[in-house]
Design a protein around this motif. Structure first.
Motif, PDB file in Angstrom:
ATOM      1  N   LEU A 111       0.627  -1.230  -0.159  1.00  0.00           N
ATOM      2  CA  LEU A 111      -0.069   0.000  -0.100  1.00  0.00           C
ATOM      3  C   LEU A 111       0.872   1.268   0.148  1.00  0.00           C
ATOM      4  N   THR A 112       2.184   1.145   0.171  1.00  0.00           N
ATOM      5  CA  THR A 112       3.075   2.287   0.404  1.00  0.00           C
ATOM      6  C   THR A 112       2.941   2.883  -0.976  1.00  0.00           C
ATOM      7  N   GLY A 113       3.056   2.338  -2.203  1.00  0.00           N
ATOM      8  CA  GLY A 113       3.059   2.729  -3.523  1.00  0.00           C
ATOM      9  C   GLY A 113       2.258   3.861  -3.759  1.00  0.00           C
ATOM     10  N   GLU A 114       1.022   3.677  -3.606  1.00  0.00           N
ATOM     11  CA  GLU A 114      -0.218   4.411  -3.867  1.00  0.00           C
ATOM     12  C   GLU A 114       0.265   5.978  -3.017  1.00  0.00           C
ATOM     13  N   VAL A 115       0.636   5.792  -1.986  1.00  0.00           N
ATOM     14  CA  VAL A 115       0.888   7.057  -1.394  1.00  0.00           C
ATOM     15  C   VAL A 115       1.934   7.882  -1.733  1.00  0.00           C
ATOM     16  N   LEU A 116       2.904   6.971  -1.844  1.00  0.00           N
ATOM     17  CA  LEU A 116       4.359   7.626  -2.256  1.00  0.00           C
ATOM     18  C   LEU A 116       4.176   7.995  -3.866  1.00  0.00           C
TER      19      LEU A 116
ATOM     20  N   VAL B 108       1.239   9.828  -4.792  1.00  0.00           N
ATOM     21  CA  VAL B 108       0.642  11.099  -4.627  1.00  0.00           C
ATOM     22  C   VAL B 108       1.699  11.961  -4.270  1.00  0.00           C
ATOM     23  N   MET B 109       2.686  11.681  -3.289  1.00  0.00           N
ATOM     24  CA  MET B 109       3.731  12.549  -2.727  1.00  0.00           C
ATOM     25  C   MET B 109       4.392  12.881  -4.138  1.00  0.00           C
ATOM     26  N   ARG B 110       4.886  12.026  -4.826  1.00  0.00           N
ATOM     27  CA  ARG B 110       5.700  12.562  -5.955  1.00  0.00           C
ATOM     28  C   ARG B 110       5.144  13.132  -6.837  1.00  0.00           C
ATOM     29  N   ASN B 111       3.974  13.370  -7.112  1.00  0.00           N
ATOM     30  CA  ASN B 111       2.977  14.196  -7.958  1.00  0.00           C
ATOM     31  C   ASN B 111       2.984  15.300  -7.460  1.00  0.00           C
ATOM     32  N   LEU B 112       2.884  15.500  -5.953  1.00  0.00           N
ATOM     33  CA  LEU B 112       2.867  16.691  -5.294  1.00  0.00           C
ATOM     34  C   LEU B 112       4.300  17.587  -5.384  1.00  0.00           C
ATOM     35  N   ALA B 113       5.144  16.737  -5.217  1.00  0.00           N
ATOM     36  CA  ALA B 113       6.523  17.388  -5.292  1.00  0.00           C
ATOM     37  C   ALA B 113       6.775  17.742  -6.898  1.00  0.00           C
TER      38      ALA B 113
ATOM     39  N   VAL C  34       9.778  15.894   4.498  1.00  0.00           N
ATOM     40  CA  VAL C  34       9.326  14.258   4.596  1.00  0.00           C
ATOM     41  C   VAL C  34      10.306  13.805   5.729  1.00  0.00           C
ATOM     42  N   VAL C  35       9.750  12.758   6.751  1.00  0.00           N
ATOM     43  CA  VAL C  35      10.574  11.933   7.283  1.00  0.00           C
ATOM     44  C   VAL C  35       9.876  10.616   6.778  1.00  0.00           C
ATOM     45  N   THR C  36      11.045   9.863   6.419  1.00  0.00           N
ATOM     46  CA  THR C  36      10.782   8.523   5.818  1.00  0.00           C
ATOM     47  C   THR C  36      11.761   7.524   5.953  1.00  0.00           C
ATOM     48  N   HIS C  37      11.576   6.420   5.601  1.00  0.00           N
ATOM     49  CA  HIS C  37      12.718   5.301   5.301  1.00  0.00           C
ATOM     50  C   HIS C  37      12.640   4.588   4.078  1.00  0.00           C
TER      51      HIS C  37
ATOM     52  N   ARG D 220      15.720   9.207  -2.667  1.00  0.00           N
ATOM     53  CA  ARG D 220      16.727   9.117  -3.913  1.00  0.00           C
ATOM     54  C   ARG D 220      16.095   9.796  -4.944  1.00  0.00           C
ATOM     55  N   SER D 221      14.860   9.667  -5.330  1.00  0.00           N
ATOM     56  CA  SER D 221      14.414  10.145  -6.642  1.00  0.00           C
ATOM     57  C   SER D 221      13.645  11.299  -6.643  1.00  0.00           C
ATOM     58  N   VAL D 222      13.277  11.783  -5.521  1.00  0.00           N
ATOM     59  CA  VAL D 222      12.226  12.739  -5.331  1.00  0.00           C
ATOM     60  C   VAL D 222      13.016  14.046  -4.512  1.00  0.00           C
ATOM     61  N   ALA D 223      13.758  13.720  -3.630  1.00  0.00           N
ATOM     62  CA  ALA D 223      14.206  14.889  -2.670  1.00  0.00           C
ATOM     63  C   ALA D 223      15.216  15.632  -3.493  1.00  0.00           C
TER      64      ALA D 223
END
Lengths: 228, 252
Positions: free
Chosen positions: B175-180, B182-187, B195-198, B204-207
């Protein structure tokens, strides 16, 4: 006189008593809410001193038997020069004890909604007050309904103890009638039936309310107010 | 001191009881930037976010939102409206539908007209792909859907930036994919995000910049590619290597 006629002739007196029982229940529950809610707030949101103070009250109110409390109010206080009319004494005694129990219900309901809901509400820029009214309270009320229904039924039944200090409620009306008719079995059974009908109405009403405002995921799934 | 940074954190300290969890954190965030904070558990990453929005007031240090110093600002409720927050445990209001969750901040905090708020709520739910679930209650949604509602709720307030506190840590891996996403689109749309994340793939790809924290300090910060391939500090290398092994490199 057969039993049916006996009940028929007793009913006007018993219903008069029932009215007093309902009044006792109503005022006692009201005191329970009016005193119980602030106690719950004090326990959840208050500082340590406030928490300790209400904890003492709650401990006392839950430890003293209601009968003892009523006797103290009616026969004890006049020794100190404070004489309270018996109806009021009964309401105060039953109400203050119910307040202690109700405060526990409200406290539990508020706490079970959880701190993360408050945190999320604050993160949107809501004040503590707004967060309580729009986020915490609507959930807490739903959680509290079944135990409140239970407590209401207990208070209703315990108003019969007011009989001991002379309040002419349902049970005492029955006593009067038994004194003249000498038919304790039939009259006590009739009284029991009236209590049964009253508690069923109270629980049924709250159960309807609960179902009407039911939201998936809140409260105990499948639980209902009839579980007393 | 005026600044062009959207968010600037200066020498942030925080202590719980006797334990100092933040020992002087400083960094800044520009408009449209996405910065990712990584680091071992108990390092104070979430505390930084909670300090910014003052759900946990910082012990010492200064935080500026544009030109406003917000650590001591009186009107914290106004400032919070400008900073979105996405919680690890979603923090959805259980008695409200997805739409109600997104609307309540608009109607009760921003005093927006109800119809207008509903329109905006539906727009934001559509943006996270949940228009069809507008009338579902949180208990009827999956974890990933809940978190997307959480993001829509933050977005609807039209904040200047959004803070994400381990938004996928409570989710099943699938389920993490669908959330990521959305976040990627926002970025990509230019939302400013911290973002605090593991999720190393995401980092690597968005930050735009990666911040590696450990023991209440920033060990190293900079271009994610550099931190992953050629970090200045040995600890950075060890940690990122370990996490990448654990979670995979994700979508690079």
């Amino acid at each position: 006189m057969n039993n049916l006629e006996l009940i028929k002739s007793a009913l006007p007196y018993l219903l008069e008593g029932t009215l007093v029982t309902i009044q006792l229940t109503f005022w006692s529950l009201l005191i329970g809410i009016v005193v119980g809610l602030p106690i719950a707030f004090a326990q959840v949101y208050g500082n340590k001193i406030l928490q300790a103070t209400v904890a003492v009250y709650e401990r006392l109110a839950r430890s003293i038997p209601l009968l003892v409390m009523l006797l103290l109010l009616n026969y004890g206080l006049p020794m100190l020069g404070l004489r309270i009319p018996i109806f009021r004494a009964a309401v105060i005694g039953i109400g203050l004890r119910s307040a202690a129990y109700q405060s526990q219900i409200y406290r539990g309901a508020i706490q079970s909604v959880g701190g993360s809901q408050m945190k999320a509400a604050r993160s949107l820029g809501m004040s503590k007050m707004k967060a309580f009214f729009y986020i915490i309270a609507p959930q807490a009320i739903r959680i509290a309904i079944p135990p409140v229904a239970n407590e209401s039924a207990i208070v209703l039944k315990d108003t019969s103890l007011a009989f001991t200090i002379g309040v002419v409620e349902l049970l005492r009306q029955g006593e009067y009638f038994i004194a003249t008719s000498n038919e304790p079995m039939v009259i006590y059974l009739t009284i029991a039936a009236i209590y049964f009908i009253l508690t069923t109405i109270v629980n049924g009403g709250l159960s309807l309310f609960e179902k009407k405002y039911q939201i998936p995921g809140i409260g105990i799934e499948g639980g209902h107010s009839d579980a007393y | 001191m005026p600044t062009k940074h959207l968010l600037r954190i200066e020498n942030l300290h925080h202590s719980f009881e006797n334990e100092e969890v933040l020992k002087g954190i400083s960094f800044s965030l520009d408009k449209g930037e996405t910065k990712v904070i990584v680091g071992p558990s108990g390092t104070g990453k979430s505390t930084v976010l909670n300090n910014i929005i003052r759900l946990v007031p910082p012990t010492r240090g200064k935080i500026y939102l544009e030109d406003t110093e917000i650590t001591s600002a009186k009107n914290i409720n106004e400032i919070r409206q400008q900073i979105g927050f996405v919680f690890q445990d979603f923090g959805l209001f259980n008695h409200l539908t997805a739409k109600g969750n997104v609307m309540i901040g608009l109607t009760k905090v921003k005093k927006m007209d109800k119809n207008e708020a509903e329109e905006l709520a539906l727009f934001e739910l559509d943006r996270v792909g949940l228009k069809d679930y507008a009338n579902s209650y949180p208990s009827q949604l999956s974890g990933g859907q809940k978190q997307r509602v959480g993001i829509a709720r933050a977005l609807a307030m039209q904040p200047k930036l959004i803070l994400f506190d381990e938004p996928t840590s409570a989710l099943d891996p699938e389920l993490t994919g669908e959330v990521l996403k959305v976040m990627r689109n926002l970025a990509e749309e230019g939302m400013t995000m911290l973002v605090v994340t593991h999720e190393m793939g995401f980092a690597r790809s968005v930050a735009d910049e990666l911040i590696f924290m450990e023991g209440g300090n920033i060990v190293e910060q900079g271009d994610p590619e550099k931190l992953f391939t050629d970090p200045d500090h040995k600890r950075t290398k060890e940690f990122l290597f370990q996490l990448t092994n654990l979670y995979g490199e994700g979508e690079k």
